[in-house]
Design a protein around this motif. Structure first.
Motif, PDB file in Angstrom:
ATOM      1  N   GLU A   1       0.859  -1.183   0.000  1.00 46.73           N
ATOM      2  CA  GLU A   1       0.000   0.000   0.000  1.00 46.73           C
ATOM      3  C   GLU A   1       0.894   1.231   0.000  1.00 46.73           C
ATOM      4  O   GLU A   1       1.819   1.327   0.813  1.00 46.73           O
ATOM      5  CB  GLU A   1      -0.915   0.001   1.229  1.00 46.73           C
ATOM      6  CG  GLU A   1      -1.882   1.161   1.224  1.00 46.73           C
ATOM      7  CD  GLU A   1      -2.940   1.037   2.315  1.00 46.73           C
ATOM      8  OE1 GLU A   1      -3.391  -0.097   2.609  1.00 46.73           O
ATOM      9  OE2 GLU A   1      -3.289   2.079   2.899  1.00 46.73           O
ATOM     10  N   THR A   2       0.620   2.140  -0.919  1.00 47.43           N
ATOM     11  CA  THR A   2       1.463   3.326  -1.036  1.00 47.43           C
ATOM     12  C   THR A   2       1.037   4.390  -0.032  1.00 47.43           C
ATOM     13  O   THR A   2      -0.149   4.689   0.116  1.00 47.43           O
ATOM     14  CB  THR A   2       1.382   3.898  -2.465  1.00 47.43           C
ATOM     15  OG1 THR A   2       1.933   2.939  -3.366  1.00 47.43           O
ATOM     16  CG2 THR A   2       2.156   5.206  -2.579  1.00 47.43           C
ATOM     17  N   VAL A   3       2.021   4.948   0.659  1.00 45.57           N
ATOM     18  CA  VAL A   3       1.819   6.086   1.565  1.00 45.57           C
ATOM     19  C   VAL A   3       2.364   7.317   0.835  1.00 45.57           C
ATOM     20  O   VAL A   3       3.507   7.304   0.368  1.00 45.57           O
ATOM     21  CB  VAL A   3       2.558   5.858   2.895  1.00 45.57           C
ATOM     22  CG1 VAL A   3       2.412   7.055   3.825  1.00 45.57           C
ATOM     23  CG2 VAL A   3       2.054   4.574   3.566  1.00 45.57           C
ATOM     24  N   ASP A   4       1.545   8.364   0.729  1.00 45.84           N
ATOM     25  CA  ASP A   4       1.922   9.542  -0.060  1.00 45.84           C
ATOM     26  C   ASP A   4       2.737  10.507   0.790  1.00 45.84           C
ATOM     27  O   ASP A   4       2.194  11.346   1.511  1.00 45.84           O
ATOM     28  CB  ASP A   4       0.665  10.223  -0.598  1.00 45.84           C
ATOM     29  CG  ASP A   4       1.011  11.436  -1.469  1.00 45.84           C
ATOM     30  OD1 ASP A   4       2.216  11.651  -1.749  1.00 45.84           O
ATOM     31  OD2 ASP A   4       0.088  12.173  -1.851  1.00 45.84           O
ATOM     32  N   LEU A   5       4.078  10.394   0.672  1.00 43.79           N
ATOM     33  CA  LEU A   5       4.955  11.234   1.493  1.00 43.79           C
ATOM     34  C   LEU A   5       4.829  12.712   1.125  1.00 43.79           C
ATOM     35  O   LEU A   5       5.027  13.587   1.965  1.00 43.79           O
ATOM     36  CB  LEU A   5       6.412  10.794   1.339  1.00 43.79           C
ATOM     37  CG  LEU A   5       6.745   9.328   1.668  1.00 43.79           C
ATOM     38  CD1 LEU A   5       8.254   9.099   1.566  1.00 43.79           C
ATOM     39  CD2 LEU A   5       6.262   8.937   3.059  1.00 43.79           C
ATOM     40  N   ARG A   6       4.499  12.998  -0.141  1.00 45.61           N
ATOM     41  CA  ARG A   6       4.424  14.413  -0.570  1.00 45.61           C
ATOM     42  C   ARG A   6       3.334  15.181   0.164  1.00 45.61           C
ATOM     43  O   ARG A   6       3.480  16.358   0.455  1.00 45.61           O
ATOM     44  CB  ARG A   6       4.176  14.494  -2.084  1.00 45.61           C
ATOM     45  CG  ARG A   6       5.385  13.986  -2.835  1.00 45.61           C
ATOM     46  CD  ARG A   6       5.220  14.144  -4.339  1.00 45.61           C
ATOM     47  NE  ARG A   6       6.288  13.411  -5.005  1.00 45.61           N
ATOM     48  CZ  ARG A   6       6.889  13.812  -6.115  1.00 45.61           C
ATOM     49  NH1 ARG A   6       6.522  14.919  -6.713  1.00 45.61           N
ATOM     50  NH2 ARG A   6       7.856  13.105  -6.650  1.00 45.61           N
ATOM     51  N   SER A   7       2.251  14.487   0.452  1.00 45.92           N
ATOM     52  CA  SER A   7       1.168  15.155   1.181  1.00 45.92           C
ATOM     53  C   SER A   7       1.310  14.934   2.693  1.00 45.92           C
ATOM     54  O   SER A   7       0.446  15.361   3.459  1.00 45.92           O
ATOM     55  CB  SER A   7      -0.192  14.636   0.701  1.00 45.92           C
ATOM     56  OG  SER A   7      -0.375  13.297   1.113  1.00 45.92           O
ATOM     57  N   GLY A   8       2.388  14.256   3.112  1.00 48.85           N
ATOM     58  CA  GLY A   8       2.598  14.033   4.546  1.00 48.85           C
ATOM     59  C   GLY A   8       1.699  12.959   5.130  1.00 48.85           C
ATOM     60  O   GLY A   8       1.449  12.938   6.335  1.00 48.85           O
ATOM     61  N   GLU A   9       1.248  12.028   4.279  1.00 46.11           N
ATOM     62  CA  GLU A   9       0.334  10.992   4.769  1.00 46.11           C
ATOM     63  C   GLU A   9       0.958  10.143   5.887  1.00 46.11           C
ATOM     64  O   GLU A   9       0.234   9.621   6.746  1.00 46.11           O
ATOM     65  CB  GLU A   9      -0.081  10.082   3.597  1.00 46.11           C
ATOM     66  CG  GLU A   9      -1.170   9.083   3.979  1.00 46.11           C
ATOM     67  CD  GLU A   9      -1.484   8.079   2.865  1.00 46.11           C
ATOM     68  OE1 GLU A   9      -0.994   8.261   1.723  1.00 46.11           O
ATOM     69  OE2 GLU A   9      -2.209   7.114   3.153  1.00 46.11           O
ATOM     70  N   GLN A  10       2.299  10.047   5.897  1.00 42.37           N
ATOM     71  CA  GLN A  10       2.950   9.227   6.943  1.00 42.37           C
ATOM     72  C   GLN A  10       2.757   9.820   8.337  1.00 42.37           C
ATOM     73  O   GLN A  10       2.967   9.139   9.333  1.00 42.37           O
ATOM     74  CB  GLN A  10       4.444   9.033   6.613  1.00 42.37           C
ATOM     75  CG  GLN A  10       5.342  10.226   6.894  1.00 42.37           C
ATOM     76  CD  GLN A  10       5.341  11.247   5.760  1.00 42.37           C
ATOM     77  OE1 GLN A  10       4.449  11.303   4.923  1.00 42.37           O
ATOM     78  NE2 GLN A  10       6.365  12.089   5.760  1.00 42.37           N
ATOM     79  N   LEU A  11       2.375  11.105   8.393  1.00 37.41           N
ATOM     80  CA  LEU A  11       2.139  11.753   9.683  1.00 37.41           C
ATOM     81  C   LEU A  11       0.649  12.003   9.928  1.00 37.41           C
ATOM     82  O   LEU A  11       0.278  12.713  10.868  1.00 37.41           O
ATOM     83  CB  LEU A  11       2.934  13.069   9.762  1.00 37.41           C
ATOM     84  CG  LEU A  11       4.471  12.898   9.635  1.00 37.41           C
ATOM     85  CD1 LEU A  11       5.166  14.244   9.562  1.00 37.41           C
ATOM     86  CD2 LEU A  11       5.029  12.067  10.796  1.00 37.41           C
ATOM     87  N   SER A  12      -0.204  11.423   9.084  1.00 35.34           N
ATOM     88  CA  SER A  12      -1.653  11.568   9.265  1.00 35.34           C
ATOM     89  C   SER A  12      -2.122  10.705  10.434  1.00 35.34           C
ATOM     90  O   SER A  12      -1.485   9.709  10.786  1.00 35.34           O
ATOM     91  CB  SER A  12      -2.385  11.137   7.991  1.00 35.34           C
ATOM     92  OG  SER A  12      -2.216   9.735   7.795  1.00 35.34           O
TER      93      SER A  12
END
Lengths: 210, 210
Positions: free
Chosen positions: A29-40
């Motif tokens: 599953e891809t986590v979108d680092l550009r939108s900061g999804e890893q910190l959502s």
């Protein structure tokens, strides 16, 4: 089982190359680092560290750290061995993996995290309190990168692959590190002819496209 | 075979504790870090990285990096296992070892190397070109240390040992890191009651005196 992945980031790529070398295919599953999804909130609920890659096991347990994820699969699927089999092979692979991480990868991260505007306030990987960028640390990273590549080139003058006669996890670590550096606009200082030779060979393996 | 060792430094202690847990006794030679012997021509001829610990094998090959030295002995002497045996145990130990190193040990090193006068110009471990200290990086290290201990305390609230039900290399790494921090005058922030409980138990093992 599912791998939380992110294109473009070096640590998830380390796992992808490893899995490709082993011929292992697992859901991602891809986590979108550009939108900061890893910190959502949603992702932090899965992995409170706010980092990729992360391996979710079937019971929901999360394994963090790319090296730990690869060692999980190495224990499940020992062949072909990428962490060595004899004590000496194992030690050389671990030693070079650590050296590349601590001297090379850390240098690139110092540069990138402390100079690129998108990392303002997030100068270390993962979830932390506000950490300001430190321009002097980017400068230190550049000095370390040059010194590391010089030593690495000397080593590769006498070795086909990084740790032993065969391609290993240390080569994966080095490939990810050098490509991370090139993306960060760091150069291969001087000739670095042996690094270039090794880099071409590592990059020619199908796994490098993973 | 000979181990280049140094009292007082955390990385050699990691190897000493590991060897004590395994009941392995090997010849050791002390390198005097106070006088800078690790950067002397004589020692650099043995280990060009200018770091301890280093394991010299009988043919003269040098294995650097404390984790690599321990993995060498783990492959030679698998019992009792300190790096795990099942894929899940192995992955948890590696994951926690990395987290403690990257979030905890690195934080202490940031503080110490960038604030203590003896490290002026040598702000990273090992042999490097002149690297000036960066006071802001010592500040960052303090912030990271507090955040790490808070997360570590939450984890130890629900776990007797760091990675699995049994003491492992992750506990050795954590013990060395916490004692390194205490020597650097960093505190265990807040209550940290679970870290204190774990620290007392790890310190009570005979190996902790190694």
């Amino acid at each position: 089982m599912k791998l939380y992945d992110a294109p473009g980031a070096p640590s998830p790529r380390r796992v992808r190359i490893y899995l490709a070398e082993k011929g292992i295919d697992i859901p991602r599953e891809t986590v979108d680092l550009r939108s900061g999804e890893q910190l959502s909130d949603a992702y932090l609920h899965i992995n409170p560290r706010g980092a990729v890659p992360a391996l979710e096991l079937d019971d929901g347990e999360i394994i963090c750290e790319s090296a730990a994820i690869c060692r999980y699969f190495e224990a499940e699927h020992p062949k072909p061995p990428l962490f060595g089999t004899t004590p000496l092979e194992i030690a050389r692979i671990e030693s070079w993996t650590r050296r590349i991480e601590n001297d090379g990868y850390a240098a690139v991260a110092y540069v990138l995290r402390n100079s690129v505007p998108v990392f303002a306030g997030r100068a270390e990987s993962g979830k932390w309190p506000h950490l300001p960028q430190i321009p002097e640390l980017a400068t230190r990273g550049g000095i370390m990168w040059s010194a590391f590549i010089e030593a690495f080139d000397d080593h590769l003058a006498e070795h086909a692959w990084v740790a032993n006669d065969a391609y290993s996890f240390a080569d994966i670590t080095a490939l990810v590190t050098v490509d991370f550096a090139l993306r960060a606009k760091l150069e291969l200082p001087g000739d670095a002819a042996h690094v270039r030779r090794w880099h071409a060979e590592a990059s020619a393996r199908p796994s490098a496209a993973a």
